[in-house]
Motif scaffolding. Structure first.
Motif, short mmCIF file in Angstrom:
data_model
loop_
_atom_site.label_atom_id
_atom_site.label_comp_id
_atom_site.label_asym_id
_atom_site.label_seq_id
_atom_site.Cartn_x
_atom_site.Cartn_y
_atom_site.Cartn_z
N VAL A 37 27.60 73.34 30.88
CA VAL A 37 29.12 72.77 31.49
C VAL A 37 29.63 71.86 30.43
N SER A 38 30.98 72.09 30.09
CA SER A 38 31.66 71.21 29.28
C SER A 38 32.95 70.94 29.70
N PRO A 39 33.58 69.81 28.88
CA PRO A 39 35.23 69.83 29.45
C PRO A 39 35.81 70.95 29.56
N ALA A 40 35.60 71.60 28.45
CA ALA A 40 36.25 73.00 28.09
C ALA A 40 36.09 73.93 29.41
N ARG A 41 34.93 74.03 29.95
CA ARG A 41 34.47 74.90 30.97
C ARG A 41 33.77 74.24 32.23
N SER A 42 34.21 74.42 33.18
CA SER A 42 33.92 73.66 34.30
C SER A 42 32.69 74.31 34.98
N VAL A 43 32.09 73.78 36.16
CA VAL A 43 30.78 74.57 36.76
C VAL A 43 31.54 75.77 37.44
N GLU A 44 32.71 75.47 38.00
CA GLU A 44 33.18 76.67 38.67
C GLU A 44 33.61 77.85 37.98
N GLU A 45 34.35 77.46 36.85
CA GLU A 45 34.64 78.57 35.77
C GLU A 45 33.22 79.37 35.42
N LEU A 46 32.25 78.64 34.99
CA LEU A 46 30.99 79.27 34.38
C LEU A 46 30.52 80.02 35.39
N THR A 47 30.56 79.82 36.85
CA THR A 47 29.87 80.42 37.97
C THR A 47 30.50 81.58 38.12
N GLN A 48 31.87 81.53 38.16
CA GLN A 48 32.87 82.79 38.33
C GLN A 48 32.41 83.72 37.35
N MET A 49 32.29 83.30 35.86
CA MET A 49 32.10 84.26 34.99
C MET A 49 30.62 84.92 35.18
N GLY A 50 29.68 84.09 35.56
CA GLY A 50 28.41 84.97 36.04
C GLY A 50 28.52 86.10 37.16
N LEU A 51 29.29 85.83 37.95
CA LEU A 51 29.82 86.52 39.32
C LEU A 51 30.45 87.71 38.59
N ASP A 52 31.36 87.55 37.78
CA ASP A 52 32.29 88.70 37.37
C ASP A 52 31.40 89.51 36.51
N LYS A 53 30.45 88.93 35.71
CA LYS A 53 29.43 89.88 34.97
C LYS A 53 28.46 90.36 35.84
N LYS A 54 28.35 90.26 36.96
CA LYS A 54 27.59 90.87 38.04
C LYS A 54 25.93 90.68 37.80
N TYR A 55 25.88 89.30 37.49
CA TYR A 55 24.43 89.17 37.29
C TYR A 55 23.71 88.80 38.49
N SER A 56 22.58 89.32 38.68
CA SER A 56 21.89 89.43 39.91
C SER A 56 21.37 88.15 40.42
N THR A 57 21.16 86.99 39.33
CA THR A 57 20.76 85.81 39.66
C THR A 57 21.26 84.72 38.58
N ILE A 58 21.78 83.84 39.15
CA ILE A 58 22.49 82.88 38.65
C ILE A 58 21.67 81.56 38.85
N VAL A 59 21.07 80.70 37.78
CA VAL A 59 20.19 79.71 37.63
C VAL A 59 20.98 78.29 37.42
N ALA A 60 21.06 77.37 38.50
CA ALA A 60 21.44 76.20 38.02
C ALA A 60 20.24 75.23 37.65
N VAL A 61 20.82 74.43 36.23
CA VAL A 61 19.56 73.86 35.48
C VAL A 61 20.22 72.39 35.64
N GLY A 62 19.84 71.67 36.59
CA GLY A 62 20.51 70.27 36.54
C GLY A 62 19.99 69.43 37.92
N GLY A 63 20.95 68.53 38.08
CA GLY A 63 21.01 67.58 39.22
C GLY A 63 21.61 68.35 40.66
N ASP A 64 21.48 67.34 41.55
CA ASP A 64 22.27 67.82 42.84
C ASP A 64 23.68 68.27 42.74
#
Lengths: 250, 147
Positions: A37-64
């Motif tokens: 996650v960075s100012p250029a790419r938000s959590v929402e954008e990165l998650t959507q990228m993972g969904l668009d690439k059809k990954y079977s598992t998306i792993v969140a590494v961090g806090g709540d």
């Protein structure tokens, strides 16, 4: 197969920890695409990228905060949520059965999944941890919880992800004199200023509009309606452990 | 198939001292009332009506302890205890009854035996509502009567 979303590291020790996590994932043979996650790419954008690439598992590494946001976006899809908690709350650690990154990584390797109910503030603010309403002074509220109607004052309301409602009124704490007497007599001051109720649907109305927070972020204002979406999220949890019994040892 | 009506496990229900609750309070775990409840209180385990509490309606649980005020029928299929600060106006039904000195009780009492203990749990919901209505119709206080 695995798509890892890392929280932005705030200092060098966090950065070192993230490197250790990546190394351990490689050691376990479950390395995958990693994004941060960075100012250029938000959590929402990165998650959507993972969904668009059809990954079977998306792993969140961090806090709540990160975990809640990723969970909100993945819910209702076929994608599985993995969690490597870094500075996450006890609630999250307990849900996945992992209190350190190594155990969490090992859980990912074994891929034991579970369908979780997810609480949400209508229309679409989901949370895995809890939602809080904090007032500076005792504020009157009217709460509808399933078949019950409640009228009370509160200074804090917490709603957990399994729709357990906790209402605290700190102004009902009892006088200092009463507390001192109880302490001298060796008695506990009864905690009668806390209410704990459970339901499947909760509506909260207040006289003045009060902000509702999820992980210290304002997501809504009262009045709110909170419900559960059943089996909304598939999550990787700890695997079952086989324990030896006395008979097996003979 | 997932049952949406499955009761939610976890810690019991607590009604705080400054809470006014209207409706049916149900929990498979313990229920503790410090505030005011206008309606039914039903638990599969223990119910405690604290000293500051006031309940208008039937109470039904395995064990019931009354330190506050209850205006309605009480069905405790194991033990019922009315403490010295407790005030009960309504019929009571239990297997093991303990009324402490200083308690106030106005109503009928029925002791459960082993033969009718199981059916009393099932009949709790049916018995309690008609009892409560009949008590409302009777305006006078009477001494407690043992069947």
């Amino acid at each position: 197969m695995y798509y890892y979303i890392f929280e932005s590291a705030k200092n060098s020790s966090q950065k070192n920890l993230q490197e250790k996590i990546k190394d351990y994932l490689g050691f376990l043979g479950i390395a995958g695409e990693t994004v941060t996650v960075s100012p250029a790419r938000s959590v929402e954008e990165l998650t959507q990228m993972g969904l668009d690439k059809k990954y079977s598992t998306i792993v969140a590494v961090g806090g709540d905060v990160l975990i809640n946001k990723v969970a909100s976006l993945i819910q209702g899809t076929e994608t599985v949520l993995g969690i490597i908690p870094v500075g996450a709350s006890e609630l999250i650690n307990k849900k996945i059965g992992a209190y350190d990154y190594k155990t969490a990584c090992e859980n990912l390797r074994y891929r034991r999944t579970r369908l979780l109910d997810l609480a949400f503030i209508e229309p679409n603010k989901y949370f895995l941890t809890s939602a809080n309403i904090i007032a500076n002074k005792a504020t009157p509220c009217h709460i509808e919880i399933d078949d019950c109607n409640i009228n009370t004052n509160f200074t804090q309301i917490a709603i957990s992800s399994n729709l357990t409602l906790m209402i605290l009124d700190e102004t009902q704490d009892g006088s200092f004199f009463a507390k001192t007497l109880n302490w001298l007599a060796g008695r506990e001051t009864p905690q009668s200023n806390i209410s704990i109720l459970k339901g499947k649907k909760i509506k909260i109305h207040t006289t003045d509009s009060v902000p509702v927070l999820i992980n210290d972020e304002v997501v809504a204002k009262t009045p709110i309606s909170v419900r559960t979406k059943f089996r909304a999220l598939k999550i990787i949890v700890e695997r079952d452990k086989i324990e030896k019994t006395k008979n097996q040892n003979k | 198939m997932f049952d949406k009506n499955k009761p939610i496990p976890g810690p019991g229900t607590v009604v705080g001292a400054n809470v006014k609750l209207t409706g049916t309070l149900k929990d498979i775990n313990d229920i503790t009332v410090h505030g005011s409840v206008d309606g039914e209180v039903i638990s599969d385990k223990n119910v405690l009506i604290a000293e500051t509490a006031s309940v208008k309606g039937p109470v039904s649980a395995q064990n019931v302890t009354i330190a506050g005020k209850v205006d309605g029928a009480i069905n405790a299929w194991q033990k019922l205890e009315i403490l010295s600060t407790g005030k009960v106006h309504g019929s009571i039904m239990s297997k093991d009854l303990n009324i402490r000195s200083g308690a106030a009780f106005n109503g009928k009492s029925k002791m459960l035996t082993e033969t009718n203990e199981e059916t009393s749990k099932e009949k709790a919901a049916k018995d309690i509502k008609p009892e409560a209505k009949s008590l409302d119709e009777k305006a006078e206080k009477t001494k407690y009567e043992l069947d």
